[in-house]
Scaffold this motif. Structure first.
Motif, PDB file in Angstrom:
ATOM      1  N   UNK A 131       0.814  -1.220   0.000  1.00 20.51           N
ATOM      2  CA  UNK A 131       0.000   0.000   0.000  1.00 20.51           C
ATOM      3  C   UNK A 131       0.851   1.275   0.000  1.00 20.51           C
ATOM      4  N   UNK A 132       2.061   1.211   0.584  1.00 25.01           N
ATOM      5  CA  UNK A 132       2.891   2.419   0.618  1.00 25.01           C
ATOM      6  C   UNK A 132       3.378   2.805  -0.773  1.00 25.01           C
ATOM      7  N   UNK A 133       3.306   1.875  -1.726  1.00 18.39           N
ATOM      8  CA  UNK A 133       3.835   2.161  -3.067  1.00 18.39           C
ATOM      9  C   UNK A 133       2.730   2.488  -4.066  1.00 18.39           C
ATOM     10  N   UNK A 134       1.516   2.673  -3.554  1.00 20.34           N
ATOM     11  CA  UNK A 134       0.408   3.120  -4.410  1.00 20.34           C
ATOM     12  C   UNK A 134       0.104   4.557  -4.025  1.00 20.34           C
ATOM     13  N   UNK A 135       0.258   5.465  -4.953  1.00 24.94           N
ATOM     14  CA  UNK A 135       0.102   6.898  -4.670  1.00 24.94           C
ATOM     15  C   UNK A 135      -1.170   7.369  -5.363  1.00 24.94           C
ATOM     16  N   UNK A 136      -2.256   7.463  -4.615  1.00 22.58           N
ATOM     17  CA  UNK A 136      -3.534   7.797  -5.248  1.00 22.58           C
ATOM     18  C   UNK A 136      -4.298   8.899  -4.519  1.00 22.58           C
TER      19      UNK A 136
ATOM     20  N   UNK B  46      -0.509  17.173 -15.869  1.00 21.93           N
ATOM     21  CA  UNK B  46      -1.728  16.380 -15.884  1.00 21.93           C
ATOM     22  C   UNK B  46      -1.571  15.260 -14.860  1.00 21.93           C
ATOM     23  N   UNK B  47      -2.469  15.162 -13.898  1.00 22.15           N
ATOM     24  CA  UNK B  47      -2.300  14.123 -12.878  1.00 22.15           C
ATOM     25  C   UNK B  47      -2.674  12.741 -13.400  1.00 22.15           C
ATOM     26  N   UNK B  48      -1.979  11.699 -12.942  1.00 23.31           N
ATOM     27  CA  UNK B  48      -2.388  10.340 -13.292  1.00 23.31           C
ATOM     28  C   UNK B  48      -3.617   9.961 -12.454  1.00 23.31           C
ATOM     29  N   UNK B  49      -4.216   8.802 -12.758  1.00 16.05           N
ATOM     30  CA  UNK B  49      -5.258   8.294 -11.867  1.00 16.05           C
ATOM     31  C   UNK B  49      -4.627   7.624 -10.655  1.00 16.05           C
ATOM     32  N   UNK B  50      -3.438   7.087 -10.866  1.00  9.71           N
ATOM     33  CA  UNK B  50      -2.684   6.483  -9.764  1.00  9.71           C
ATOM     34  C   UNK B  50      -1.220   6.419 -10.195  1.00  9.71           C
ATOM     35  N   UNK B  51      -0.313   6.585  -9.232  1.00  5.15           N
ATOM     36  CA  UNK B  51       1.101   6.342  -9.504  1.00  5.15           C
ATOM     37  C   UNK B  51       1.523   5.143  -8.668  1.00  5.15           C
ATOM     38  N   UNK B  52       2.327   4.256  -9.264  1.00  4.13           N
ATOM     39  CA  UNK B  52       2.832   3.111  -8.509  1.00  4.13           C
ATOM     40  C   UNK B  52       4.348   3.088  -8.593  1.00  4.13           C
TER      41      UNK B  52
ATOM     42  N   UNK C 248       0.643   5.835 -13.719  1.00  2.00           N
ATOM     43  CA  UNK C 248       2.024   6.294 -13.860  1.00  2.00           C
ATOM     44  C   UNK C 248       2.917   5.258 -13.183  1.00  2.00           C
ATOM     45  N   UNK C 249       3.784   4.660 -13.977  1.00  2.00           N
ATOM     46  CA  UNK C 249       4.648   3.590 -13.488  1.00  2.00           C
ATOM     47  C   UNK C 249       6.030   4.188 -13.225  1.00  2.00           C
ATOM     48  N   UNK C 250       6.276   4.603 -11.979  1.00  2.00           N
ATOM     49  CA  UNK C 250       7.574   5.195 -11.654  1.00  2.00           C
ATOM     50  C   UNK C 250       8.574   4.095 -11.337  1.00  2.00           C
ATOM     51  N   UNK C 251       9.680   4.082 -12.065  1.00  2.00           N
ATOM     52  CA  UNK C 251      10.693   3.048 -11.842  1.00  2.00           C
ATOM     53  C   UNK C 251      11.834   3.559 -10.961  1.00  2.00           C
TER      54      UNK C 251
ATOM     55  N   UNK D  92      14.856   8.430   0.890  1.00  2.00           N
ATOM     56  CA  UNK D  92      14.468   7.216   1.624  1.00  2.00           C
ATOM     57  C   UNK D  92      13.126   6.665   1.133  1.00  2.00           C
ATOM     58  N   UNK D  93      12.474   7.346   0.188  1.00  2.00           N
ATOM     59  CA  UNK D  93      11.166   6.869  -0.280  1.00  2.00           C
ATOM     60  C   UNK D  93      11.064   6.757  -1.802  1.00  2.00           C
ATOM     61  N   UNK D  94      11.785   7.616  -2.531  1.00  2.00           N
ATOM     62  CA  UNK D  94      11.691   7.720  -3.987  1.00  2.00           C
ATOM     63  C   UNK D  94      10.252   7.998  -4.427  1.00  2.00           C
ATOM     64  N   UNK D  95       9.536   8.742  -3.575  1.00  2.00           N
ATOM     65  CA  UNK D  95       8.161   9.145  -3.882  1.00  2.00           C
ATOM     66  C   UNK D  95       8.149  10.645  -4.166  1.00  2.00           C
ATOM     67  N   UNK D  96       7.521  11.049  -5.273  1.00  2.00           N
ATOM     68  CA  UNK D  96       7.510  12.467  -5.666  1.00  2.00           C
ATOM     69  C   UNK D  96       6.906  13.371  -4.599  1.00  2.00           C
TER      70      UNK D  96
END
Lengths: 482, 469
Positions: A16-21, A38-44, A87-90, B62-66
């Motif tokens: 859940x911490x890696x789902x940015x919604x 433009x915002x995504x619907x979700x970033x992971x 949005x698939x952030x690598x 520490x998170x790599x979150x925008x």
């Protein structure tokens, strides 16, 4: 907006911490290095190839778009999730898996920051040359997807010359491994090279095999100032003609020199029409120095007003200081800038710069030109304030005129940034309908549902670009959170 | 495909909702909040979104979150200012998890200044969503009582001394009282109190047998003058050795850093005016401070009091007099050190020294000048240790992660001494070392204490202390 069931599925895949919604998170993921948003619907933010594959399978099933990106530093609007979707952030996949000194290759995850790989291999006496200006923040995945360049690429080639193998997640969620640690490999179509520069439209890169070189330990640097662009450009041509292949041959025009001088007050000659930054590297200090002395002599013969050869690292840093400050200095002149990266044959550099200046006069906009004179890749930066009535229209006129001037001189739209969403409407003017048709066919083979990186690269608004191509880019207007 | 929103054809509308002078207030916020946002709007617009800040931001690293990086935080603040985003819980959280370390400010090519933007947002959150009664009471006590009156602060610290020396600490720890109130971290971070505080009353220091070449007002600080009173004295001695007459100006107090960083700007202004008045007694002297966090706050008084007609100009003039002890000593002509220190040290750079004040060479130069001392650089010396005022109490998970990373960098440096120059860093390092089982093996020292030792310390007798005239 995604259903709760889909979000729950994403949470099961990556945690859940890696789902940015949440609304603020979506705003944070709505932008890249341009002004569009433009915002995504979700970033992971997945951690493994397997997680990426699961996400893409889910997207394929639900016909959701997927935008793979690294640090979101695109200067072509390539990392903006236009139209929403996933949005698939690598960026979290940032492990250097292996540095193989016997084969001189590195295997990395796509989120490794370019400078971090360079530092790691240099400790072992190896060298990864591509050096985009964003190397401290941009990722290798993004560098590969956009075929990034940089000042050193004149001598050492661009990113594509270093990619030996890739692991990619295809549009159906399957995982494909291409190439490997082989330096020579001509078996079949060069699919590795097809993914290099594909800007995320064909698949998601999750592992990269990169070729390395021996580290040149010595550098020598000089700066030369000219009172006409012609003299500077002739000097560039003469250096190449003299059989010298410098590691760097950078140019700044009069506008750029003055913007930097306004910012740093470092004593640059404000009336110089051009500054050249020359550098040679190598294993032998005397040889590098000799090349720089020869280049300095060529500059003097072509009427350089002054030439400074750095005596040591401190002086070298001082010479580079002006070039490194360009981006920040430009950011302080006007609130917005549009940094283009057209490329022309080297011999056309002076004519291109002259045309850009005429365009600046015609549109009454400051346009600074700097870039890689040695390989004909220039960065005209249009400085503007989008809040001023009518200014955006003039920026569009200026940008379109710059593109067309480059094409008329036998050049191209982009030397190293990529097409992204900013330049896509001009693609056919550059490549012609046959080539764009073939590209569409290739896209169809790899991604028949069109889930990867929609609204990028391919023109969407008819044969020729519309006059409002920048205003048509999305902003947050009309977006409501939640 | 996901539903596509129609792209805007009116870029000018990007500033829709912005409170223009004389225009309509923001739709989502009251006029005073809109004015706060408006004051930082140009700062937000300076961001060119290049993402260079991500490479140095501790919470991003520490998170790599925008949303945990400067670029995302600026984007969220701007979306609020432009009326696109209300103060959603996630927006508030990610904004407040910023350490205000200013690493992004120091590297930003476009000149964004994060600290005033971040502190403005905290003021905004306080206005929008006042805290519950328990936190309000705690804030009232801490910001308006404890740190507002140095006499009271010293009495509380005196109680702390009694508590630490008597059996109360042992007893309360045994009974789990701190666990009960969720204050375990806080209790561990309370420093050991020395037997003697430094109460600034106008006392003076100068080198024996010389004529001072300049005057310096010593900013004694709150924690520094109590828990680290000996470091304050060492600071006075070192400044005296550099040729100054040092005065511990009376009636000075806390600088207000904690207030500013926690949305209590009004409380900070009260303290700022008091300090400006106190140091008006030495109008031509530099104001030298040995806590990096206080130094950057004092240097920011001009911004803090910009709207106060009576103090705005004086605040700018005061701020221009402030010098961190590192820069003052590195720029002064110190005599040769008298004592050889055969130690290896590593340097932990406080954020408010390295980034906010951009002082990076001075501590290194000072340490390298100590005979026998060898300085080994740790990895990421300027990455925040997680202390950040009371951040380590408010955002414990992130603070713990950064603390562990810092301790690992200290450990791999191999140095038995970590030198820093900020009390928050000192406490955070000490707590982290103890937790990692390195408490006995690695010592944490303020740079001034190391330098003072190289000159023989208090017992050298080369500095005379005069009581207040």
């Amino acid at each position: 907006m995604l259903s709760e069931a889909l979000r729950a599925e994403l949470r099961r895949i990556v945690g859940s911490a890696q789902v940015h919604d949440q609304p603020g998170q979506l705003v944070a993921y709505s932008l890249d290095g341009t002004f569009a948003q433009d915002p995504p619907d979700v970033a992971v933010t997945p951690a493994t190839t397997d997680e990426v594959a699961q996400i893409v399978r889910l997207a394929a099933r639900e016909k959701l778009s997927v935008l793979p990106r690294g640090a979101g530093t695109s200067l072509a609007g390539g990392a903006i999730p236009i139209g929403g979707g996933i949005l698939l952030s690598l960026a979290r996949m940032n492990r250097i898996i292996e540095i193989d000194t016997a084969n001189a290759v590195a295997i990395v995850q796509p989120g490794v920051v370019t400078a971090d790989l360079q530092a790691a291999v240099e400790k072992l006496g190896l060298f990864y040359p591509p050096d985009p200006a964003s190397l401290n923040q941009s990722t290798l995945g993004g560098n590969v997807a956009c075929n990034a360049g940089g000042p050193r690429c004149l001598k050492y080639g661009v990113t594509k010359d270093y990619v030996l193998g890739l692991t990619v997640v295809l549009a159906d969620g399957s995982v494909l491994k291409l190439g490997g640690k082989l330096v020579k490999n001509v078996t079949g179509y060069q699919l590795v090279q097809l993914f290099v520069g594909s800007e995320g439209t064909l698949g998601a890169i999750t592992e990269i095999v990169l070729r390395l070189r021996p580290l040149p330990r010595q550098r020598s640097t000089a700066a030369a100032y000219f009172d006409t662009l012609e003299h500077a450009s002739e000097a560039v041509a003469a250096i190449i003609a003299a059989g010298i292949l410098p590691v760097t041959l950078e140019m700044m025009d009069n506008t750029t020199i003055n913007v930097v001088e306004d910012y740093l007050q470092m004593g640059l000659p404000r009336d110089a029409e051009a500054m050249l930054l020359l550098e040679q590297d190598g294993g032998d200090e005397a040889a590098a120095r000799a090349d720089v002395e020869r280049m300095a002599e060529v500059c003097r013969c072509h009427d350089a007003v002054s030439v400074e050869v750095a005596a040591g690292p401190a002086q070298r840093d001082a010479l580079w200081k002006a070039r490194r400050a360009v981006s920040g200095a430009l950011g302080r002149v006007r609130p917005n800038k549009l940094g283009e990266d057209i490329a022309v044959p080297r011999s056309e550099v002076p004519e291109m710069v002259r045309r850009v200046r005429q365009i600046a006069r015609d549109t009454e906009l400051p346009i600074a030109v700097f870039g890689h004179a040695g390989d004909g890749n220039l960065h005209p930066n249009i400085l503007f304030d989008r809040r001023i009535e009518g200014e955006m229209q003039r920026v569009e006129l200026a940008a379109a005129a710059i593109f067309r001037a480059a094409l008329a001189l036998g050049g191209t739209l982009s030397g190293e940034h990529g097409i992204g969403s900013l330049k896509k409407e001009f693609l056919e003017e550059d490549l012609g309908p046959v080539a764009v048709g073939l590209m569409r066919g290739i896209k169809q083979v790899f991604d028949p549902q069109g889930i990867f990186s929609p609204h990028k690269v391919f023109p969407e608004r008819g044969g020729s670009a519309r006059a409002d191509f920048l205003r048509a880019l999305p902003s947050l207007d009309g977006w409501t959170p939640g | 495909m996901s539903p596509s929103r129609s792209p805007s054809t009116q870029p000018e509308a990007a500033v829709r909702g912005r409170a223009k002078p004389g225009g309509a207030p923001l739709p989502l916020l009251d006029p005073a909040s809109a004015a706060l946002l408006h004051g930082q709007y140009d700062n937000m617009l300076s961001c060119i979104r290049c993402g260079l800040c991500l490479s140095v931001c501790p919470t991003y690293q520490i998170s790599f979150a925008e949303e945990e990086g400067p670029r995302g935080r600026i984007a969220m603040a701007r979306a609020v200012a432009e009326g696109h985003l209300p103060l959603t819980p996630d927006m508030v959280e990610h904004s407040q998890t910023c350490l205000l370390c200013d690493a992004c400010t120091a590297i930003c090519p476009a000149g964004v200044h994060m600290e005033p933007l971040g502190t403005m947002m905290r003021e905004l959150f306080l206005r929008d969503r006042p805290h519950g009664r328990r936190e309000r009471l705690l804030r009232w006590f801490v910001f308006r009582k404890l740190f507002a009156d140095m006499g009271r602060f010293r009495r509380v610290c005196g109680l702390g001394r009694f508590y630490q020396r008597g059996g109360a600490r042992w007893l309360l720890r045994r009974l789990g009282v701190f666990r009960l109130f969720g204050l375990t971290t806080l209790e561990q971070l309370v420093p050991a109190m020395p037997h003697r505080f430094l109460v600034p009353r106008g006392q003076r220091w100068q080198a024996a047998g010389g004529t001072p070449n300049r005057q310096i007002g010593l900013f004694a600080g709150c924690i520094m003058s109590t828990a680290y009173a000996e470091t304050d004295r060492a600071t006075a001695r070192m400044l005296a050795r550099s040729g100054a007459e040092v005065v511990a100006v009376a009636d000075q107090g806390c600088c207000g850093a904690l207030h500013v960083h926690n949305g209590e700007a009004e409380g900070a202004r009260i303290l700022a005016r008091r300090n400006i008045d106190a140091f008006a007694r030495l109008p031509d002297a530099a104001v030298v401070v040995n806590a990096a966090g206080c130094g950057s706050t004092l240097k920011g008084y001009g911004h803090l009091l910009r709207d106060d007609p009576a103090y705005a100009e004086r605040a700018v003039a005061f701020a221009a007099r402030v010098r961190d002890v590192n820069e003052e000593l590195a720029g002064a002509a110190l005599p040769e050190a008298t004592t050889r220190l055969d130690i290896t040290v590593t340097l932990q750079e406080p954020c408010h020294l390295a980034h906010a004040q951009r002082i990076r060479e001075a501590p290194r130069a000072l340490l390298k000048a100590v005979p026998g001392l060898s300085l080994v650089e740790m990895d990421e010396p300027a990455l925040c240790c997680g202390s950040a005022g009371i951040y380590n109490v408010l955002h414990r998970d992130r603070a713990d992660t950064l603390q562990a990373r810092k301790i690992e960098n200290v450990r791999t440096s191999g140095a038995p001494v970590v030198v820093t120059s900020n009390p928050g860093c000192q406490l955070q390092l000490e707590a982290g070392l103890a937790q990692a089982g390195l408490g006995g093996r690695v010592r944490v020292r303020h740079i001034v204490d190391v330098l003072d030792e190289a000159y023989g310390g208090a017992s050298a007798g080369d500095v005379i202390e005069e009581p207040a005239r």
